[in-house]
Design a protein around this motif. Structure first.
Motif, PDB file in Angstrom:
ATOM      1  N   ASP A 141       0.827  -1.210   0.000  1.00 21.78           N
ATOM      2  CA  ASP A 141       0.000   0.000   0.000  1.00 21.78           C
ATOM      3  C   ASP A 141       0.859   1.258   0.000  1.00 21.78           C
ATOM      4  N   CYS A 142       0.349   2.299  -0.658  1.00 23.23           N
ATOM      5  CA  CYS A 142       1.040   3.595  -0.721  1.00 23.23           C
ATOM      6  C   CYS A 142       0.195   4.658  -0.056  1.00 23.23           C
ATOM      7  N   ALA A 143       0.861   5.524   0.665  1.00 25.66           N
ATOM      8  CA  ALA A 143       0.200   6.668   1.280  1.00 25.66           C
ATOM      9  C   ALA A 143       0.367   7.887   0.383  1.00 25.66           C
ATOM     10  N   PHE A 144      -0.304   8.945   0.756  1.00 28.49           N
ATOM     11  CA  PHE A 144      -0.285  10.190  -0.005  1.00 28.49           C
ATOM     12  C   PHE A 144       1.123  10.733  -0.199  1.00 28.49           C
ATOM     13  N   ALA A 145       1.925  10.772   0.863  1.00 25.04           N
ATOM     14  CA  ALA A 145       3.232  11.425   0.817  1.00 25.04           C
ATOM     15  C   ALA A 145       4.125  10.833  -0.273  1.00 25.04           C
ATOM     16  N   PHE A 146       4.096   9.535  -0.433  1.00 27.08           N
ATOM     17  CA  PHE A 146       4.940   8.864  -1.420  1.00 27.08           C
ATOM     18  C   PHE A 146       4.516   9.243  -2.840  1.00 27.08           C
ATOM     19  N   VAL A 147       3.236   9.190  -3.114  1.00 33.42           N
ATOM     20  CA  VAL A 147       2.725   9.518  -4.447  1.00 33.42           C
ATOM     21  C   VAL A 147       2.964  10.999  -4.750  1.00 33.42           C
ATOM     22  N   TYR A 148       2.752  11.868  -3.778  1.00 39.15           N
ATOM     23  CA  TYR A 148       2.959  13.307  -3.971  1.00 39.15           C
ATOM     24  C   TYR A 148       4.426  13.610  -4.251  1.00 39.15           C
ATOM     25  N   ALA A 149       5.327  13.000  -3.483  1.00 38.69           N
ATOM     26  CA  ALA A 149       6.759  13.240  -3.680  1.00 38.69           C
ATOM     27  C   ALA A 149       7.206  12.774  -5.065  1.00 38.69           C
ATOM     28  N   LEU A 150       6.776  11.587  -5.471  1.00 34.53           N
ATOM     29  CA  LEU A 150       7.150  11.089  -6.798  1.00 34.53           C
ATOM     30  C   LEU A 150       6.584  11.988  -7.901  1.00 34.53           C
ATOM     31  N   ALA A 151       5.346  12.406  -7.731  1.00 34.71           N
ATOM     32  CA  ALA A 151       4.723  13.263  -8.742  1.00 34.71           C
ATOM     33  C   ALA A 151       5.436  14.611  -8.816  1.00 34.71           C
ATOM     34  N   ALA A 152       5.723  15.202  -7.668  1.00 34.94           N
ATOM     35  CA  ALA A 152       6.376  16.513  -7.653  1.00 34.94           C
ATOM     36  C   ALA A 152       7.774  16.431  -8.271  1.00 34.94           C
ATOM     37  N   LEU A 153       8.527  15.407  -7.914  1.00 32.12           N
ATOM     38  CA  LEU A 153       9.876  15.259  -8.459  1.00 32.12           C
ATOM     39  C   LEU A 153       9.849  14.951  -9.950  1.00 32.12           C
ATOM     40  N   GLY A 154       8.924  14.129 -10.363  1.00 29.73           N
ATOM     41  CA  GLY A 154       8.856  13.749 -11.772  1.00 29.73           C
ATOM     42  C   GLY A 154       8.325  14.842 -12.677  1.00 29.73           C
ATOM     43  N   LEU A 155       7.384  15.612 -12.172  1.00 31.00           N
ATOM     44  CA  LEU A 155       6.746  16.623 -13.008  1.00 31.00           C
ATOM     45  C   LEU A 155       7.529  17.924 -13.112  1.00 31.00           C
ATOM     46  N   LYS A 156       8.264  18.285 -12.071  1.00 31.76           N
ATOM     47  CA  LYS A 156       8.937  19.589 -12.062  1.00 31.76           C
ATOM     48  C   LYS A 156       9.907  19.729 -13.233  1.00 31.76           C
ATOM     49  N   GLY A 157      10.796  18.779 -13.407  1.00 29.36           N
ATOM     50  CA  GLY A 157      11.762  18.857 -14.509  1.00 29.36           C
ATOM     51  C   GLY A 157      11.099  18.802 -15.866  1.00 29.36           C
TER      52      GLY A 157
END
Length: 186
Positions: A141-157
Motif C-alpha cells: 500500500d502507498c500513502a499520499f506522501a509517497f505519491v505526492y513526492a514522486l509526482a512533484a519530483l517527476g513533473l517539475k523537470g
C-alpha cells in the motif's frame, strides 16, 4: 477504484502546483532581462572554459594557460552564483507553497491508501511509501506522501523543460569546486 481517483487527484494537484510555481518563477525571474543576460553569461563562460581545457599548450605556456583556466573557473562560479542568487527569494516562496500544498493534501488523505505498488518494497522504501497509513496495512500500500513526492519530483523537470525554463546545461564535473579555492586556512 478509490485508489485510482485519489492518485489522479494527487497527480493533478502536484501538476497544478508545479505550473503555479513555474508561472511565479517566470513572472518574478525568468522573463527579466537581467536573468536572461546571466544565463547567457553562464553558457558563454562555460563554452570558453571548455575550449580552453581542450587546448593543447606547450610547456613554456602551461603556467599562463593554467592561470587563464583558473580565471575562467572563477568567472563561471561567479556567474552561476549571480544566476542562482536571482532565483533565491522565488525558490524560498515556492518551497513554502509546496509545504502548504503538502499540508492541505496531507490532511485530506491522512490514513488513506492512495495506491498499491506491484511489488513489496525493501524496508526503507516501505517506510516512505507507508508513511501516515495505519499499522497493519499491506506492505504494498502507498500513502499520499509517497505519491505526492514522486509526482512533484517527476513533473517539475518535465514541466520546466516543456515551458523552456530549464536551467542551462553545463558540465559541472569539469569545473573544480572547492570550499577554499586552493587557499590555506589561517
Amino acid at each position: 477504484m478509490g485508489d485510482v481517483v485519489a492518485s489522479i487527484y494527487i497527480l493533478l494537484a502536484s501538476a497544478a502546483m508545479t505550473l503555479l510555481s513555474e508561472g511565479l518563477a517566470y513572472v518574478a525571474v525568468y522573463r527579466r532581462g537581467e536573468y536572461q543576460r546571466a544565463v547567457i553569461r553562464v553558457v558563454d563562460v562555460n563554452r570558453k572554459l571548455e575550449k580552453e581545457k581542450e587546448l593543447l599548450v606547450g610547456v613554456e605556456k602551461r603556467e599562463r594557460h593554467a592561470k587563464k583556466i583558473q580565471k575562467l573557473e572563477a568567472d563561471f562560479k561567479e556567474a552561476m552564483a549571480k544566476m542562482n542568487g536571482m532565483k533565491l527569494v522565488v525558490n524560498i516562496t515556492i518551497g513554502l507553497l509546496y509545504m502548504l500544498a503538502y499540508r492541505v493534501l496531507s490532511m485530506r488523505f491522512h490514513g488513506q491508501v492512495v495506491g498499491t505498488l506491484p511489488f513489496i518494497p525493501f524496508e526503507m522504501m516501505r517506510r516512505m511509501s507507508m508513511r501516515g497509513l495505519p499499522s497493519g496495512s499491506e506492505p504494498t500500500d502507498c500513502a499520499f506522501a509517497f505519491v505526492y513526492a514522486l509526482a512533484a519530483l517527476g513533473l517539475k523537470g518535465t514541466i520546466q523543460k516543456a515551458m523552456g525554463f530549464a536551467p542551462p546545461r553545463v558540465d559541472l564535473g569539469k569545473v573544480k569546486w572547492s570550499l577554499n579555492d586552493g587557499k590555506r586556512w589561517a
